[in-house]
Enzyme design. Sequence first.
Site, PDB file in Angstrom:
ATOM      1  N   ASP A 106      -0.767  11.131   0.334  1.00 53.59           N
ATOM      2  CA  ASP A 106      -0.486  10.954  -1.088  1.00 53.59           C
ATOM      3  C   ASP A 106       0.770  10.099  -1.199  1.00 53.59           C
ATOM      4  OD1 ASP A 106      -1.280  11.395  -3.755  1.00 53.59           O
ATOM      5  OD2 ASP A 106       0.371  12.772  -4.034  1.00 53.59           O
ATOM      6  N   HIS A 148       5.850   2.165   3.195  1.00 53.02           N
ATOM      7  CA  HIS A 148       5.910   3.621   3.266  1.00 53.02           C
ATOM      8  C   HIS A 148       4.728   4.194   4.034  1.00 53.02           C
ATOM      9  CE1 HIS A 148       3.962   1.836  -0.102  1.00 53.02           C
ATOM     10  NE2 HIS A 148       3.373   2.932  -0.483  1.00 53.02           N
TER      11      HIS A 148
HETATM   12  P1  IMP Z   1      -2.196   6.682  -3.377  1.00 48.00           P
HETATM   13  O1  IMP Z   1      -1.754   8.114  -3.237  1.00 48.00           O
HETATM   14  O2  IMP Z   1      -2.034   5.894  -2.111  1.00 48.00           O
HETATM   15  O3  IMP Z   1      -3.570   6.554  -3.970  1.00 48.00           O
HETATM   16  O4  IMP Z   1      -1.190   5.986  -4.404  1.00 48.00           O
HETATM   17  C1  IMP Z   1      -1.029   6.443  -5.752  1.00 48.00           C
HETATM   18  C2  IMP Z   1      -0.484   5.330  -6.623  1.00 48.00           C
HETATM   19  O5  IMP Z   1       0.846   4.984  -6.186  1.00 48.00           O
HETATM   20  C3  IMP Z   1      -1.256   4.023  -6.588  1.00 48.00           C
HETATM   21  O6  IMP Z   1      -2.329   4.050  -7.504  1.00 48.00           O
HETATM   22  C4  IMP Z   1      -0.179   3.014  -6.972  1.00 48.00           C
HETATM   23  O7  IMP Z   1       0.026   3.007  -8.372  1.00 48.00           O
HETATM   24  C5  IMP Z   1       1.058   3.580  -6.304  1.00 48.00           C
HETATM   25  N1  IMP Z   1       1.218   3.024  -4.947  1.00 48.00           N
HETATM   26  C6  IMP Z   1       1.055   3.687  -3.768  1.00 48.00           C
HETATM   27  N2  IMP Z   1       1.264   2.858  -2.725  1.00 48.00           N
HETATM   28  C7  IMP Z   1       1.545   1.644  -3.261  1.00 48.00           C
HETATM   29  C8  IMP Z   1       1.843   0.373  -2.682  1.00 48.00           C
HETATM   30  O8  IMP Z   1       1.874   0.157  -1.454  1.00 48.00           O
HETATM   31  N3  IMP Z   1       2.104  -0.627  -3.556  1.00 48.00           N
HETATM   32  C9  IMP Z   1       2.073  -0.461  -4.900  1.00 48.00           C
HETATM   33  N4  IMP Z   1       1.775   0.679  -5.487  1.00 48.00           N
HETATM   34  C10 IMP Z   1       1.519   1.750  -4.679  1.00 48.00           C
END
Ligand code: IMP
Length: 196
Positions: A69, A178
């Site tokens: 997450d 990250h």
């Molecule tokens: P997830 O948990 O990887 O699906 O990320 C959740 C949300 O965080 C995504 O829909 C983005 O809005 C934001 N996010 C996570 N990682 C990135 C990244 O590497 N670049 C930009 N936005 C990110």
Amino acid sequence: MRFIIATRNAHKLEEIKEILGFQGLEVYSARDFPDVPETIEDRDTFEGNAIKKAQELCDATGIASLADDSGLEVDALGGAPGVYSARYAGEMCSDSENNAKLLRELDGKEDRRARFRTVLALARPNEEPLTVEGVCEGTLLNELRGECGFGYDPLFVPEGFTETFAELSAEEKNKISHRALALAQASKHWKMVLKG
Ligand code: IMP
């Protein structure tokens, strides 16, 4: 030994497989288990959501499961959007709506510090879940720059760079992101678990 990566996103699946290796393991994704309902991500931390996703899949299948997450934390906004990063501007909103809302919220604020955070959780039958984390510090611009990547990439300048994540190539971003840092931690700390 079998192993499931709790994502339906093909790009994430490949990135995780590539970095973690999984020699000697049979690796599946959440798509291979369509009957298992998708986890409702309702916890107030990345760790809580990642553990919930991994544990639900492990409990439903009896197979070790890995989930992640991620999101953006902005200092001037008390850590928002955080776990709400994907739906900051509302359910089913677009990346550009999220970026527009972030710019509105930051209007007039001097402190532009922010970070992307990823938590990876590993759930195994009859074991306590394990977690590792990756953090990429940076600052936010006043306008969008760059065409690559997704999400908040066009606003985020990682520490030590002048380009935004959206101006870096995928290869460059994947060295410092990250997600990459969390995966590096997983590969370091979970070596024994990830071996077949
Ligand atoms: P997830 O948990 O990887 O699906 O990320 C959740 C949300 O965080 C995504 O829909 C983005 O809005 C934001 N996010 C996570 N990682 C990135 C990244 O590497 N670049 C930009 N936005 C990110």
